[in-house]
Scaffold this active site. Structure first.
Site, mmCIF file in Angstrom:
data_model
loop_
_atom_site.group_PDB
_atom_site.id
_atom_site.type_symbol
_atom_site.label_atom_id
_atom_site.label_comp_id
_atom_site.label_asym_id
_atom_site.label_seq_id
_atom_site.Cartn_x
_atom_site.Cartn_y
_atom_site.Cartn_z
ATOM 1 N N SER A 245 35.202 25.936 45.626
ATOM 2 C CA SER A 245 34.875 26.559 44.348
ATOM 3 C C SER A 245 34.319 25.512 43.355
ATOM 4 C CB SER A 245 36.104 27.281 43.799
ATOM 5 O OG SER A 245 35.770 28.137 42.746
ATOM 6 N N ASP B 234 33.320 37.932 47.240
ATOM 7 C CA ASP B 234 33.451 36.820 46.298
ATOM 8 C C ASP B 234 32.272 36.825 45.342
ATOM 9 O OD1 ASP B 234 33.736 34.391 44.970
ATOM 10 O OD2 ASP B 234 33.873 33.175 46.774
ATOM 11 N N HIS C 197 37.606 35.194 47.599
ATOM 12 C CA HIS C 197 37.672 33.866 46.997
ATOM 13 C C HIS C 197 39.143 33.418 46.976
ATOM 14 C CE1 HIS C 197 35.808 30.759 44.403
ATOM 15 N NE2 HIS C 197 37.032 30.652 43.904
#
Length: 347
Positions: free
Chosen positions: A195, A289, A319
């Protein structure tokens, strides 16, 4: 008897792990009707995780950042479980903003100069730390049989952009310079993260191409954030209901970019920079996501620039699956595939 936070988390973790061990048909019934978006079906384990999350209380992004950090760490511990590791040690180096802590993970049986991954944790540049991603780092180290050095970079809003990048670059330079003394093969050092950490890893790999130093041998980018300039379709499609929300991303950006920063800055959006010459990469995204499209777009851009890229979309996952190595089977399998790619990339 007073229940500590760790005891409560442990009880919740046992419940979650027990549920995930149920037969697949039972899991499907507990999860509810299948969720299908753009031809992808949400994995029932992920669907059940989302149900459990909604029972936990208010979303992280609705809390004060300090309280949100505690809640995120609690969730990470629940999902990560107890992962075995040969050895873990912390040490501090001089960073741009003061002492910078590095955590070293050495898998069982690994001796002598070994390949390594320098890892930057996710959390939107405002959450996360060495503990929130401890289970993931242990899992990756053991599965890939590489040393991992996790970096405790500064967080916003206390230290907004470009503090995180500056710390990550400083850590990269220190590790590559001192590789021999810390048991690392200087020619086989990868950079990676999830991320926001994937964003920082991609930026370090780009910066290394133009810097007078050692470039990474490989990149491990797990659902990386790559674009501050444009909003992809997936950011709208999965804006609510799949763990990472638009509100979370807005909060992260507002606190990370507190001034009038140029969003085209070379330390912000990897997707809008030239990736020619960066290290070979494994890029993995999740099918449900908001960051799906920009992760794939960056993989495509590297590939078009001649960079060897293996791109994988874990279609049914959400995610944050990398922090779920301690529950169920879907997320651990996905992270195991990433670890295998890391091992190949450094072999």
């Amino acid at each position: 008897m007073t229940l500590t936070r760790r005891m409560i988390d442990g009880a919740r973790g046992v419940t979650a792990r027990s549920l995930m061990k149920l037969p697949r048909p039972v899991l499907r019934r507990l999860a509810g009707a299948p969720v299908v978006v753009n031809g992808r079906t949400l994995d029932p384990e992920m669907q059940l995780v989302l149900k459990l999350e909604r029972l936990e209380g208010p979303a992280v992004e609705t809390l004060a950042i300090s309280k949100g950090r505690v809640q995120l760490l609690s969730s990470a511990r629940l999902g990560g479980g107890n992962q075995p590791i040969g050895a873990v040690t912390d040490r501090s180096i001089d960073g741009p903003g003061g002492p910078l802590t590095l955590r070293f993970y050495t898998p069982h049986g690994l001796t002598g100069p070994a390949p390594a991954l320098v890892f930057f944790h996710g959390g939107g540049w405002i959450y996360g730390d060495l503990d929130s991603h401890d289970a993931l780092c242990r899992f990756l180290a053991e599965e890939a049989q590489v040393r991992i050095i996790a970096v405790d970079y500064r967080l916003a809003p206390e230290a907004p952009f470009p503090a995180a990048f500056d710390d990550c670059w400083a850590a990269w330079e220190w590790i590559t310079t001192h590789a021999q003394g810390i048991g690392i093969d200087a020619g086989r050092i990868a950079v990676g993260g999830d991320s926001a950490g994937g964003n920082l890893a991609a930026l370090v790999a780009q910066h290394a191409v133009h810097a007078d130093g050692i470039a990474p041998a490989f990149q491990l980018l797990i659902y990386p954030a790559t674009d501050f300039l444009e909003l992809s379709q997936s950011r709208s499609t999965y804006a609510e209901g799949f763990y990472l929300t638009k509100a979370f991303m807005d909060l992260a950006e507002e606190n990370y970019l507190v001034g009038n920063e140029d969003k085209a800055d070379k330390r912000l959006s990897p997707l809008h920079q030239d990736p020619t010459g960066v290290a070979p990469a494994y890029v993995v995204t999740a099918g449900f996501d908001p960051l799906l499209d920009e992760g794939k777009a960056y993989a495509d851009k590297m590939s078009a620039a001649g960079v060897p890229v293996e791109y994988v979309c874990e279609d049914g996952l959400i995610h944050g699956f990398a922090n779920m190595v301690g529950i169920g089977s879907s997320a651990p399998r996905a992270v195991r595939r990433a670890a295998a790619a890391l091992q190949r990339g450094l072999s």
